[in-house]
Design an enzyme around this catalytic site. Sequence first.
Site, PDB file in Angstrom:
ATOM      1  N   THR A  96       3.346  -1.001  -9.164  1.00 48.39           N
ATOM      2  CA  THR A  96       2.181  -0.349  -8.548  1.00 48.39           C
ATOM      3  C   THR A  96       1.930   1.039  -9.136  1.00 48.39           C
ATOM      4  O   THR A  96       2.879   1.720  -9.557  1.00 48.39           O
ATOM      5  CB  THR A  96       2.428  -0.226  -7.026  1.00 48.39           C
ATOM      6  OG1 THR A  96       1.449   0.637  -6.463  1.00 48.39           O
ATOM      7  CG2 THR A  96       3.800   0.339  -6.699  1.00 48.39           C
ATOM      8  N   ASP A  97       0.675   1.469  -9.060  1.00 52.16           N
ATOM      9  CA  ASP A  97       0.354   2.841  -9.510  1.00 52.16           C
ATOM     10  C   ASP A  97       0.990   3.892  -8.595  1.00 52.16           C
ATOM     11  O   ASP A  97       1.061   5.069  -8.944  1.00 52.16           O
ATOM     12  CB  ASP A  97      -1.167   3.044  -9.599  1.00 52.16           C
ATOM     13  CG  ASP A  97      -1.924   2.778  -8.309  1.00 52.16           C
ATOM     14  OD1 ASP A  97      -1.279   2.503  -7.270  1.00 52.16           O
ATOM     15  OD2 ASP A  97      -3.178   2.839  -8.343  1.00 52.16           O
ATOM     16  N   GLU A  98       1.465   3.459  -7.407  1.00 51.50           N
ATOM     17  CA  GLU A  98       2.011   4.437  -6.455  1.00 51.50           C
ATOM     18  C   GLU A  98       3.323   5.050  -6.947  1.00 51.50           C
ATOM     19  O   GLU A  98       3.749   6.078  -6.443  1.00 51.50           O
ATOM     20  CB  GLU A  98       2.190   3.792  -5.082  1.00 51.50           C
ATOM     21  CG  GLU A  98       0.887   3.215  -4.578  1.00 51.50           C
ATOM     22  CD  GLU A  98       0.754   3.175  -3.065  1.00 51.50           C
ATOM     23  OE1 GLU A  98       1.650   3.655  -2.368  1.00 51.50           O
ATOM     24  OE2 GLU A  98      -0.285   2.650  -2.609  1.00 51.50           O
ATOM     25  N   TYR A 120       7.756   3.138   0.519  1.00 54.47           N
ATOM     26  CA  TYR A 120       7.284   1.981  -0.250  1.00 54.47           C
ATOM     27  C   TYR A 120       7.278   2.296  -1.745  1.00 54.47           C
ATOM     28  O   TYR A 120       7.840   1.564  -2.564  1.00 54.47           O
ATOM     29  CB  TYR A 120       5.871   1.558   0.195  1.00 54.47           C
ATOM     30  CG  TYR A 120       5.158   0.720  -0.834  1.00 54.47           C
ATOM     31  CD1 TYR A 120       5.618  -0.563  -1.143  1.00 54.47           C
ATOM     32  CD2 TYR A 120       4.062   1.213  -1.534  1.00 54.47           C
ATOM     33  CE1 TYR A 120       5.002  -1.327  -2.117  1.00 54.47           C
ATOM     34  CE2 TYR A 120       3.437   0.450  -2.512  1.00 54.47           C
ATOM     35  CZ  TYR A 120       3.904  -0.816  -2.806  1.00 54.47           C
ATOM     36  OH  TYR A 120       3.299  -1.566  -3.778  1.00 54.47           O
ATOM     37  N   LYS A 124       9.559   0.656  -4.845  1.00 53.98           N
ATOM     38  CA  LYS A 124       8.994   0.002  -6.035  1.00 53.98           C
ATOM     39  C   LYS A 124       9.459   0.723  -7.306  1.00 53.98           C
ATOM     40  O   LYS A 124       9.760   0.082  -8.316  1.00 53.98           O
ATOM     41  CB  LYS A 124       7.462  -0.020  -5.980  1.00 53.98           C
ATOM     42  CG  LYS A 124       6.875  -1.002  -4.974  1.00 53.98           C
ATOM     43  CD  LYS A 124       7.274  -2.449  -5.209  1.00 53.98           C
ATOM     44  CE  LYS A 124       6.581  -3.084  -6.394  1.00 53.98           C
ATOM     45  NZ  LYS A 124       6.991  -4.519  -6.545  1.00 53.98           N
TER      46      LYS A 124
HETATM   47  O1  DAU Z   1      -2.243   1.417  -5.275  1.00 49.54           O
HETATM   48  C1  DAU Z   1      -1.681   0.141  -5.199  1.00 49.54           C
HETATM   49  C2  DAU Z   1      -1.183  -0.059  -3.800  1.00 49.54           C
HETATM   50  O2  DAU Z   1      -2.315  -0.222  -2.978  1.00 49.54           O
HETATM   51  C3  DAU Z   1      -0.233  -1.229  -3.631  1.00 49.54           C
HETATM   52  O3  DAU Z   1       0.910  -0.996  -4.390  1.00 49.54           O
HETATM   53  C4  DAU Z   1       0.142  -1.357  -2.156  1.00 49.54           C
HETATM   54  O4  DAU Z   1       0.987  -2.459  -1.977  1.00 49.54           O
HETATM   55  C5  DAU Z   1      -1.098  -1.495  -1.330  1.00 49.54           C
HETATM   56  O5  DAU Z   1      -0.760  -1.535   0.044  1.00 49.54           O
HETATM   57  C6  DAU Z   1      -2.065  -0.362  -1.596  1.00 49.54           C
HETATM   58  O6  DAU Z   1      -1.592   0.872  -1.029  1.00 49.54           O
HETATM   59  P1  DAU Z   1      -2.582   1.899  -0.312  1.00 49.54           P
HETATM   60  O7  DAU Z   1      -1.804   2.752   0.611  1.00 49.54           O
HETATM   61  O8  DAU Z   1      -3.455   2.583  -1.318  1.00 49.54           O
HETATM   62  O9  DAU Z   1      -3.493   0.815   0.460  1.00 49.54           O
HETATM   63  P2  DAU Z   1      -4.098   0.777   1.937  1.00 49.54           P
HETATM   64  O10 DAU Z   1      -5.025  -0.377   1.977  1.00 49.54           O
HETATM   65  O11 DAU Z   1      -3.040   0.861   2.980  1.00 49.54           O
HETATM   66  O12 DAU Z   1      -4.928   2.127   2.000  1.00 49.54           O
HETATM   67  C7  DAU Z   1      -5.938   2.417   1.062  1.00 49.54           C
HETATM   68  C8  DAU Z   1      -6.523   3.769   1.398  1.00 49.54           C
HETATM   69  O13 DAU Z   1      -7.183   3.701   2.668  1.00 49.54           O
HETATM   70  C9  DAU Z   1      -5.484   4.874   1.555  1.00 49.54           C
HETATM   71  O14 DAU Z   1      -6.018   6.090   1.048  1.00 49.54           O
HETATM   72  C10 DAU Z   1      -5.256   4.969   3.048  1.00 49.54           C
HETATM   73  C11 DAU Z   1      -6.622   4.618   3.620  1.00 49.54           C
HETATM   74  N1  DAU Z   1      -6.577   3.926   4.925  1.00 49.54           N
HETATM   75  C12 DAU Z   1      -5.762   2.850   5.073  1.00 49.54           C
HETATM   76  C13 DAU Z   1      -5.710   2.168   6.286  1.00 49.54           C
HETATM   77  C14 DAU Z   1      -4.797   0.973   6.429  1.00 49.54           C
HETATM   78  C15 DAU Z   1      -7.390   4.370   5.975  1.00 49.54           C
HETATM   79  O15 DAU Z   1      -8.157   5.358   5.842  1.00 49.54           O
HETATM   80  N2  DAU Z   1      -7.329   3.705   7.178  1.00 49.54           N
HETATM   81  C16 DAU Z   1      -6.508   2.630   7.374  1.00 49.54           C
HETATM   82  O16 DAU Z   1      -6.494   2.060   8.495  1.00 49.54           O
END
Ligand code: DAU
Length: 310
Positions: A96-98, A120, A124
């Site tokens: 992942t880019d993270e 997380y 990774k």
């Molecule tokens: O960047 C790649 C990664 O993307 C993967 O390695 C991870 O497995 C995947 O979960 C994802 O991580 P993020 O933390 O970027 O994804 P998430 O969908 O949880 O959140 C995306 C963005 O949206 C982040 O800036 C947090 C924000 N968010 C997330 C949730 C769940 C919100 O504002 N509200 C929310 O309820």
Amino acid sequence: MVYDKLTYAGNPDNLRHLEDNPRYSFVRGDICDMPLVDRMVQEQGINIILNFAAETHVDRSILEPGSFIQTDIYGTYVLLEATKKFGLERMVQISTDEVYGEVTTGSSVESDPLRPRSPYAASKAGGDLICLAYYTTYGTPVVITRGSNSIGPYQYPEKVVPLFITNALDDLPLPLYGDGLQMRDYQYVIDHCEGIDTVLHKGKIGEIYNVGSGVEIRNIDMAKQILRFLKKPKSLIRYVEDRPGHDRRYSLDTTKLQALGWRSRHTFQEALEKTVKWYKENEWWWRKIKSGEYKVWYERQYGKRKTIAP
Ligand code: DAU
């Protein structure tokens, strides 16, 4: 052969369309179970492993990091051991880019230092480092991809895009973390898969390849776009308390993968529109999920989260 533990996010419905395909088989198992992994590799004549198996959700890793360290680090070690012991042709580690951490300016290249900031991302990064150590120490044929956020069909609705789409379809609030100005590169899942396929066939052993669209979108703009596609009011957006240690931005330089002939084929608009359409047309898939243990998770994650002023 699909080998999957079927944790909360695993779902046999996702593979239903493959059931009659003679080239497809399924085994329920954990990548941390070395005896079963070893037996399956031998019995099924496996020559290549693609490691998509992981605990992946940042918010869950903040609440309970243990399973992340177990699956993402120890599980990767088990697969590397199998690759080494049985002389497999190649293992592709999906990362992942993270692992690069928050990127305030410019874009990450594969040789950048790793600065993971969530449990997380750190687990990774640990998996990546073990892969590279196996390559250096034993010559194990491993190659790593580091992808940005995937969006598309069959994504468990804890991730922000399917969460926002399914909430909007039910006129429920869209919980936007902090100021909503964080940036992510939301790529269509097929583009991501094609990137991985390119690395599988053409990537150089021991190397790392970034996979992403190269376009970063602010979360607030992603949320507004979803509401526009669904013809729902902006008032559904609810600013809530931020994620602890929330990375503001990721950005990938994908020059190295492009040199192998790969190109991202979907713009953000196309990717999001296709994704919205799929969730609109496939309520049978996500309604089942949202009515089960998901509710317990949702309450734990969002129940006590304070609403904040934008
Ligand atoms: O960047 C790649 C990664 O993307 C993967 O390695 C991870 O497995 C995947 O979960 C994802 O991580 P993020 O933390 O970027 O994804 P998430 O969908 O949880 O959140 C995306 C963005 O949206 C982040 O800036 C947090 C924000 N968010 C997330 C949730 C769940 C919100 O504002 N509200 C929310 O309820």
